[in-house]
Motif scaffolding. Structure first.
Motif, PDB file in Angstrom:
ATOM      1  N   THR A 139      -1.921   8.279 -15.062  1.00 22.83           N
ATOM      2  CA  THR A 139      -1.808   9.703 -14.743  1.00 22.83           C
ATOM      3  C   THR A 139      -3.164  10.384 -14.587  1.00 22.83           C
ATOM      4  O   THR A 139      -3.282  11.346 -13.834  1.00 22.83           O
ATOM      5  N   ASP A 140      -4.199   9.903 -15.295  1.00 23.63           N
ATOM      6  CA  ASP A 140      -5.526  10.498 -15.118  1.00 23.63           C
ATOM      7  C   ASP A 140      -5.953  10.390 -13.662  1.00 23.63           C
ATOM      8  O   ASP A 140      -6.488  11.354 -13.086  1.00 23.63           O
ATOM      9  N   GLU A 141      -5.721   9.228 -13.070  1.00 27.69           N
ATOM     10  CA  GLU A 141      -6.068   9.022 -11.665  1.00 27.69           C
ATOM     11  C   GLU A 141      -5.166   9.856 -10.759  1.00 27.69           C
ATOM     12  O   GLU A 141      -5.630  10.482  -9.799  1.00 27.69           O
ATOM     13  N   LEU A 142      -3.883   9.904 -11.082  1.00 22.04           N
ATOM     14  CA  LEU A 142      -2.934  10.637 -10.252  1.00 22.04           C
ATOM     15  C   LEU A 142      -3.256  12.126 -10.188  1.00 22.04           C
ATOM     16  O   LEU A 142      -3.124  12.755  -9.136  1.00 22.04           O
ATOM     17  N   PHE A 143      -3.688  12.701 -11.294  1.00 28.71           N
ATOM     18  CA  PHE A 143      -3.946  14.136 -11.345  1.00 28.71           C
ATOM     19  C   PHE A 143      -5.410  14.496 -11.066  1.00 28.71           C
ATOM     20  O   PHE A 143      -5.779  15.664 -11.102  1.00 28.71           O
ATOM     21  N   ASP A 144      -6.248  13.500 -10.756  1.00 29.81           N
ATOM     22  CA  ASP A 144      -7.657  13.743 -10.442  1.00 29.81           C
ATOM     23  C   ASP A 144      -7.784  14.164  -8.981  1.00 29.81           C
ATOM     24  O   ASP A 144      -7.451  13.403  -8.077  1.00 29.81           O
ATOM     25  N   PRO A 145      -8.280  15.374  -8.690  1.00 28.50           N
ATOM     26  CA  PRO A 145      -8.388  15.820  -7.295  1.00 28.50           C
ATOM     27  C   PRO A 145      -9.398  15.024  -6.476  1.00 28.50           C
ATOM     28  O   PRO A 145      -9.376  15.066  -5.243  1.00 28.50           O
ATOM     29  N   ASN A 146     -10.292  14.294  -7.152  1.00 29.91           N
ATOM     30  CA  ASN A 146     -11.243  13.451  -6.427  1.00 29.91           C
ATOM     31  C   ASN A 146     -10.612  12.130  -5.985  1.00 29.91           C
ATOM     32  O   ASN A 146     -11.204  11.400  -5.186  1.00 29.91           O
ATOM     33  N   SER A 162      -3.187  13.858   0.186  1.00 32.75           N
ATOM     34  CA  SER A 162      -3.448  15.073  -0.584  1.00 32.75           C
ATOM     35  C   SER A 162      -4.308  14.779  -1.806  1.00 32.75           C
ATOM     36  O   SER A 162      -4.303  13.658  -2.333  1.00 32.75           O
ATOM     37  N   ARG A 163      -5.018  15.816  -2.249  1.00 32.10           N
ATOM     38  CA  ARG A 163      -5.727  15.724  -3.522  1.00 32.10           C
ATOM     39  C   ARG A 163      -4.780  16.001  -4.695  1.00 32.10           C
ATOM     40  O   ARG A 163      -5.102  15.713  -5.836  1.00 32.10           O
ATOM     41  N   ALA A 164      -3.616  16.535  -4.387  1.00 34.37           N
ATOM     42  CA  ALA A 164      -2.603  16.805  -5.411  1.00 34.37           C
ATOM     43  C   ALA A 164      -1.760  15.549  -5.649  1.00 34.37           C
ATOM     44  O   ALA A 164      -1.720  14.656  -4.805  1.00 34.37           O
ATOM     45  N   PRO A 165      -1.066  15.481  -6.785  1.00 35.25           N
ATOM     46  CA  PRO A 165      -0.189  14.328  -7.032  1.00 35.25           C
ATOM     47  C   PRO A 165       1.007  14.344  -6.085  1.00 35.25           C
ATOM     48  O   PRO A 165       1.811  15.281  -6.106  1.00 35.25           O
ATOM     49  N   ILE A 166       1.104  13.331  -5.232  1.00 35.93           N
ATOM     50  CA  ILE A 166       2.260  13.205  -4.337  1.00 35.93           C
ATOM     51  C   ILE A 166       2.755  11.771  -4.368  1.00 35.93           C
ATOM     52  O   ILE A 166       1.958  10.844  -4.484  1.00 35.93           O
ATOM     53  N   PRO A 167       4.073  11.562  -4.306  1.00 35.02           N
ATOM     54  CA  PRO A 167       5.110  12.600  -4.366  1.00 35.02           C
ATOM     55  C   PRO A 167       5.182  13.207  -5.765  1.00 35.02           C
ATOM     56  O   PRO A 167       4.814  12.576  -6.751  1.00 35.02           O
ATOM     57  N   TRP A 168       5.670  14.446  -5.834  1.00 37.27           N
ATOM     58  CA  TRP A 168       5.794  15.136  -7.122  1.00 37.27           C
ATOM     59  C   TRP A 168       7.128  14.759  -7.756  1.00 37.27           C
ATOM     60  O   TRP A 168       8.181  15.036  -7.210  1.00 37.27           O
ATOM     61  N   HIS A 169       7.053  14.100  -8.906  1.00 39.67           N
ATOM     62  CA  HIS A 169       8.276  13.680  -9.605  1.00 39.67           C
ATOM     63  C   HIS A 169       8.814  14.886 -10.375  1.00 39.67           C
ATOM     64  O   HIS A 169       8.370  15.192 -11.476  1.00 39.67           O
ATOM     65  N   ARG A 170       9.785  15.571  -9.773  1.00 35.70           N
ATOM     66  CA  ARG A 170      10.240  16.852 -10.312  1.00 35.70           C
ATOM     67  C   ARG A 170      10.672  16.758 -11.768  1.00 35.70           C
ATOM     68  O   ARG A 170      10.228  17.544 -12.615  1.00 35.70           O
ATOM     69  N   ASP A 171      11.537  15.801 -12.090  1.00 42.47           N
ATOM     70  CA  ASP A 171      12.093  15.736 -13.439  1.00 42.47           C
ATOM     71  C   ASP A 171      11.101  15.169 -14.438  1.00 42.47           C
ATOM     72  O   ASP A 171      10.913  15.720 -15.529  1.00 42.47           O
ATOM     73  N   ALA A 172      10.432  14.052 -14.085  1.00 46.06           N
ATOM     74  CA  ALA A 172       9.517  13.406 -15.031  1.00 46.06           C
ATOM     75  C   ALA A 172       8.334  14.296 -15.354  1.00 46.06           C
ATOM     76  O   ALA A 172       7.932  14.422 -16.524  1.00 46.06           O
TER      77      ALA A 172
END
Length: 257
Positions: A139-146, A162-172
């Motif tokens: 998750t550190d890598e997933l949420f890192d904008p770099n 995207s620099r954002a986490p995609i796909p966005w796991h709505r429930d998790a």
């Protein structure tokens, strides 16, 4: 059975001396040799028929002289490595059908097999651009904008970067953003393959709104309706060099074999 001939491609390596975070980056020593020498060697090991370093600094050309790598002196006014490569293609007289790999000059650990996989993806897909990805490890890598993320369709064609986490796991992610749930989480690897005709067109296109928002050049192609084929790297593709810490990491990897 007839053996299939390996694909014919060239590798162009943009290398700019100036770097805000790591001045003189292409010439910083790793295992006793300038970083750009390691990158050029990786390109040769991938089977490229021609390896060209595109730079605007004679010091980089001098460092490559013992290796016998072709150096293309380009304008210092280019805004991106892609623009530098477009000038290189013109100088070298490459035809529109030539396959050219854009390998960044700060990737001394680029696996040759990954370079070939990106070339194969371009040929198999018929897309004007191909690139690489590999699974995200946490998750550190997933949420890192770099760390640039991407999603692709069932045929391996990019849907979005995207620099954002995609796909966005709505429930998790509503419950927990520490544990990485099972999913198609992919990190983009900034290596590209073009046919030279597409490279020339791309370099002439204006940046679209998505590119300006995310500061990701590849979104210019998607916004224009171009297909980008995405191959999974056949082996781990380590991050490139941007900092002193990165240099130390690569030095350790090379030292430990």
């Amino acid at each position: 059975m007839t053996d299939t001939a390996p694909p014919d491609f060239v590798v162009a390596i943009p290398a700019r001396y100036a770097s805000t975070r790591l001045p003189g980056k292409p010439l910083r020593l790793i295992a006793g040799e300038p970083m750009i020498v390691h990158v050029a060697r990786r390109a040769r090991e991938a089977g490229a028929r021609e390896v060209v370093v595109a730079t605007d600094d004679a010091r980089i050309a001098d460092a490559l002289a013992p290796l016998g790598v072709t150096v293309c002196m380009t304008s210092s006014d280019h805004a991106s490595g892609t623009d530098r490569l477009a000038e290189t293609a013109a100088q070298r007289g490459w035809s529109d059908d030539t396959l050219v790999v854009n390998l960044q000059g700060d990737e001394p650990l680029a696996p040759p097999a990954a370079i070939r996989a990106a070339v194969d993806a371009l040929i198999a897909s018929g897309a004007p651009i191909a690139t690489l990805a590999q699974p995200i490890s946490g998750t550190d890598e997933l949420f890192d904008p770099n760390c640039v993320k991407l999603v692709r369709d069932a045929q391996g064609i990019a849907l979005y970067f995207s620099r954002a986490p995609i796909p966005w796991h709505r429930d998790a992610f509503a419950r927990d953003r520490v544990t990485l749930p099972a999913g198609p989480w992919l990190r983009h690897i900034g290596l590209y393959v073009y046919r030279v005709g597409a490279l020339r067109q791309f370099a002439q296109m204006r940046a679209g709104a998505l590119e300006q928002i995310e500061s990701l050049e590849q979104l210019r192609a998607l916004e224009a309706g171009w297909r980008i084929a995405v191959a999974l790297s056949p082996e781990p593709f380590p991050a490139g060099v941007d900092t002193e810490e990165d240099l130390a990491r690569v030095e350790r990897v090379m030292r430990d074999g």
